[in-house]
Enzyme design. Structure first.
Site, PDB file in Angstrom:
ATOM      1  N   GLU A 444      41.727-132.763  32.153  1.00 18.71           N
ATOM      2  CA  GLU A 444      41.513-131.707  33.016  1.00 18.71           C
ATOM      3  C   GLU A 444      43.228-130.626  32.059  1.00 18.71           C
ATOM      4  O   GLU A 444      44.138-131.500  32.338  1.00 18.71           O
ATOM      5  CB  GLU A 444      42.416-132.053  34.112  1.00 18.71           C
ATOM      6  CG  GLU A 444      43.226-131.056  35.501  1.00 18.71           C
ATOM      7  CD  GLU A 444      44.027-131.975  36.479  1.00 18.71           C
ATOM      8  OE1 GLU A 444      43.826-133.490  36.260  1.00 18.71           O
ATOM      9  OE2 GLU A 444      44.385-130.978  37.089  1.00 18.71           O
ATOM     10  N   ASP A 517      44.721-135.945  36.145  1.00 19.07           N
ATOM     11  CA  ASP A 517      45.978-137.153  36.299  1.00 19.07           C
ATOM     12  C   ASP A 517      45.563-137.275  37.929  1.00 19.07           C
ATOM     13  O   ASP A 517      44.692-137.435  38.362  1.00 19.07           O
ATOM     14  CB  ASP A 517      46.977-135.054  36.692  1.00 19.07           C
ATOM     15  CG  ASP A 517      47.692-134.588  35.649  1.00 19.07           C
ATOM     16  OD1 ASP A 517      47.272-135.767  34.528  1.00 19.07           O
ATOM     17  OD2 ASP A 517      47.467-133.857  35.675  1.00 19.07           O
ATOM     18  N   ASP A 519      47.174-137.520  40.370  1.00 23.21           N
ATOM     19  CA  ASP A 519      47.043-136.766  41.851  1.00 23.21           C
ATOM     20  C   ASP A 519      46.484-136.226  42.560  1.00 23.21           C
ATOM     21  O   ASP A 519      45.076-136.358  42.064  1.00 23.21           O
ATOM     22  CB  ASP A 519      48.150-135.607  41.257  1.00 23.21           C
ATOM     23  CG  ASP A 519      48.029-134.364  39.946  1.00 23.21           C
ATOM     24  OD1 ASP A 519      46.578-134.527  39.858  1.00 23.21           O
ATOM     25  OD2 ASP A 519      48.632-134.112  39.109  1.00 23.21           O
ATOM     26  N   ASP A 521      45.031-132.298  42.158  1.00 21.79           N
ATOM     27  CA  ASP A 521      43.897-132.310  41.339  1.00 21.79           C
ATOM     28  C   ASP A 521      44.307-133.193  40.644  1.00 21.79           C
ATOM     29  O   ASP A 521      42.206-132.380  40.542  1.00 21.79           O
ATOM     30  CB  ASP A 521      45.036-131.912  40.672  1.00 21.79           C
ATOM     31  CG  ASP A 521      45.923-129.820  41.221  1.00 21.79           C
ATOM     32  OD1 ASP A 521      45.340-129.874  42.992  1.00 21.79           O
ATOM     33  OD2 ASP A 521      47.196-129.454  40.647  1.00 21.79           O
TER      34      ASP A 521
END
Ligand code: TTJ
Length: 652
Positions: A444, A517, A519, A521
């Site tokens: 990503e 990640d 998180d 996203d």
């Protein structure tokens, strides 16, 4: 006395202002000559001649001159002479000096390289006389007008004396002689006869009826076969039709029809002219001009010509059953095989685009060309069926040959296994082609992608960064990303094809590792990719090829000792092991790790943990995905809230 002062003062002021303006202008040109003539190389050197000749051509277009002579003199001095009205010699009101002096000393706006367009005809054309003057060691102008010969000389663009009458004159006209400054043209000051000849000939074709004579008068210049100075007289009553004939002569091919086809159209101030000649050869010769400027990079006039030609020929061939219902249309390349075409458009507001300003941008010119071809060529073909048949037959054989060649190529490729597709630009592929050992990291973001490329084992690990930056869930719904072309790089890199064409034996990597990640996203991207594989390439998952990378969540550090923790329990364990008093860094994104850290913690096969995605995992991801796509806001909010947990265990 007082009165007298009042009269003279403003005049002096005006004159001073003129002087300053002139000197500033000259300085600007000599400082940055490339801005005004494109380059200070051989091209720029020759460009000087065109700038001067353009003025004489304008006079010819205005109908006052029919002969222009260009001489190359000893020392590579250029002399251009016309038999027009002569540049006006009267005092120009605004500047308070003779108009001819203004022409050669005042920098005019709107030069070829400076910006705005050209007028079709009438004055604005060769605005570069002052530029040529500024870049010349010396320049002389002679104006023959009203029975007198006027003369002025300049050095480096500055007048050495006022304009003077030096004698009588039999005829009228203008002669300009100049020597390019070797301090500016440091590459070369040598004129190439053929370069000038080509360009002057082109101008003679584009301006039918004008006679241009070029002579090489240099002692060391080009000689003809008899040892005389080379000279060419360029005079074409047929204009761009003659241009087509000329281009044909240079080929080893014969014409397909007797007369060049001429097509023209007009709209308001703009005109378009096209000359067309088919020959027995196989190459294509399309040249286009806008306001007599060769548009080397084409533009709206040229593209419109090509598409309109294809459209009209197809329509004609269908109408007269030369193309059967089952036949596919001719392609542009078929229609263009053996074609010689000259396109010339004139317009008042030409927009030249691109790096070299050699591409026409005005869209309405495309429309004009399109309708001209549509009307005039259609009529021509219907009125000249035998010519039309010859042309369509030629296009037909081009089309047949193209299809045959295509089939042969395909056969050849499938035989040699060479049907390789081009890999995505973003893919940093690995060296090994051993698909039982290679891995691809789908990463990503570009910055994490950069670290991964630096940190990887390039023998076996390929990196494919996806999306510059993942879209925020709240800003863009996942369905905007899903199913669109953003996933094609993945499909191409894997090599398996998709859906019905899916073939797992073509898979180029053993492991496909999603690295995102920790998180929301990242969670999103994992869900998206897992769902994608689940729906379109389930075998990738069922055969155990899909993995999730596990980047650490914490770095626990004390002095020289450093540990990476993948969850909170590990974090607490390590900090206890190190005797407390540790520094804890929480990694929020892959981008926070450098290449070495990323390799050590997440990519090194000897130490990393990667989680194999099962069909059950993927099915759950599919459910989450559907939820995310649904209209219900609450579960989506909850997903965002819960994502930390989501990241740590695969239990979605
Ligand atoms: C301008 O309008 C009034 C009548 O004269 C027009 C004019 O300037 N004509 C003209 C310019 N004819 N020839 C030129 C010319 C020729 C050369 C070789 C070089 C330059 C800069 C201008």
């Amino acid at each position: 006395m007082e009165n007298n002062e009042n009269i003279t003062k403003p005049v002096e002021q005006e004159y001073d202002a003129t002087q300053i303006q002139v000197l500033e202008g000259l300085e600007a040109v000599r400082k940055r000559p490339g801005m005004y003539i494109g380059s200070t190389g051989e091209r720029g050197l020759h460009h000087l001649v065109y700038e001067i000749v353009d003025n004489a051509i304008d006079e010819a277009l205005a109908g006052y001159c029919d002969h222009i002579e260009v001489d190359i003199l000893d020392g590579d001095v250029i002399r251009v002479r016309d038999n027009g009205r002569g540049i006006p010699v009267g005092i120009q009101e605004k500047m308070g000096i003779p108009a001819v002096t203004v022409v050669f000393t005042v920098l005019h706006a709107g030069g070829k390289f400076g910006g705005s367009g050209y007028k079709v005809s009438g004055g604005l054309h060769g605005v570069g006389s002052s530029v040529v003057n500024a870049l010349s060691t010396w320049l002389e102008v002679e104006v023959r007008k009203d029975g007198k010969t006027h003369y002025q000389k300049f050095e480096y663009g500055v007048p050495v004396d006022d304009l003077k009458v030096i004698g009588d004159a039999e005829d009228s006209g203008t002669t300009v002689t100049f020597k390019p400054d070797p301090e500016i043209f440091t590459d070369t000051v040598r004129y190439d006869y053929d370069i000038l000849l080509t360009r002057l000939r082109e101008q003679a074709f584009l301006n039918a009826g004008i006679k241009i004579t070029i002579t090489d008068c240099r002692e060391d210049g080009d000689k003809d076969d008899n040892g005389n100075n080379r000279q060419d007289v360029l005079h074409y009553e047929g204009g761009i039709k003659s241009y087509c004939e000329f281009l044909l002569e240079k080929k080893r091919a014969d014409r397909l029809h007797d007369d060049v086809i001429y097509i023209n159209g007009k709209q308001d101030d703009a005109i378009a002219e096209i000359a067309l000649l088919y020959n027995t050869g196989y190459d294509t010769n399309i040249i286009s001009f806008a306001n007599n400027i060769h548009t080397v990079d084409g533009g709206t006039h040229e593209s419109a010509f090509k598409t309109a030609m294809t459209r009209v020929i197809n329509a004609y061939a269908r109408k007269f059953k030369m193309l059967k219902d089952n036949d596919s249309n001719f392609k542009g390349e078929d229609v263009q095989e053996g074609m010689i075409a000259v396109i010339s458009v004139k317009l008042t507001d030409a927009q030249f685009e691109g790096q070299t300003k050699a591409k026409l941008g005005n869209t309405y010119i495309g429309t004009l060309v399109n309708s001209a071809i549509g009307n005039v060529l259609t009529d021509f073909l219907e009125a000249n069926p035998s010519v039309a048949k010859t042309i369509v037959d030629k296009i037909m054989s081009a089309s047949t040959a193209r299809e045959k060649a295509q089939k042969a190529r395909e056969l050849e490729r499938s035989k040699s296994g060479l049907s390789r597709v081009r890999m995505p630009d973003k893919l940093a592929d690995c060296i090994s082609k051993d698909a039982t050992r290679t891995e691809i990291y789908i990463v990503e973001g570009d910055s994490a992608g950069g670290s991964a490329i630096k940190g990887r084992d390039s023998n076996y690990q390929a990196i494919l960064p996806l999306w510059g930056k993942m879209l925020n869930v709240e800003k863009a719904r996942i369905d905007k990303v899903y199913g669109n072309e953003k996933l094609t790089p993945v499909v191409i890199a894997l090599g398996t094809g998709i859906g019905e064409n899916f073939d797992i034996s073509k898979l180029r990597y053993d492991k496909i590792i999603i690295m995102a990640d920790a998180d929301v996203d990242g969670a999103h991207i994992r869900t998206l990719l897992m769902t994608f594989f689940f729906r379109y390439m389930p075998e990738i998952i069922s055969e155990g090829h899909l993995y999730l990378a596990q980047p650490p969540l914490f770095e626990v550090k004390k002095g020289k000792h450093k540990r990476y923790a993948f969850n909170e329990a590990e974090r607490d364990m390590y900090s206890a092991e190190l005797g407390g008093n540790v520094t804890i860094q929480r990694y929020k994104g892959l981008g926070e790790m450098d290449a070495e850290q990323l390799w050590e913690t997440t990519m090194d096969p000897a130490f990393r943990t990667i989680l194999k995605v099962t069909m059950e995992d993927a099915e759950k991801a599919d459910g989450v995905f559907s939820m995310l796509m649904g209209d219900d806001v609450e579960p989506r909010r909850k997903f965002i809230e819960d994502n930390a947990q989501y990241v740590q265990n695969l239990d979605i």
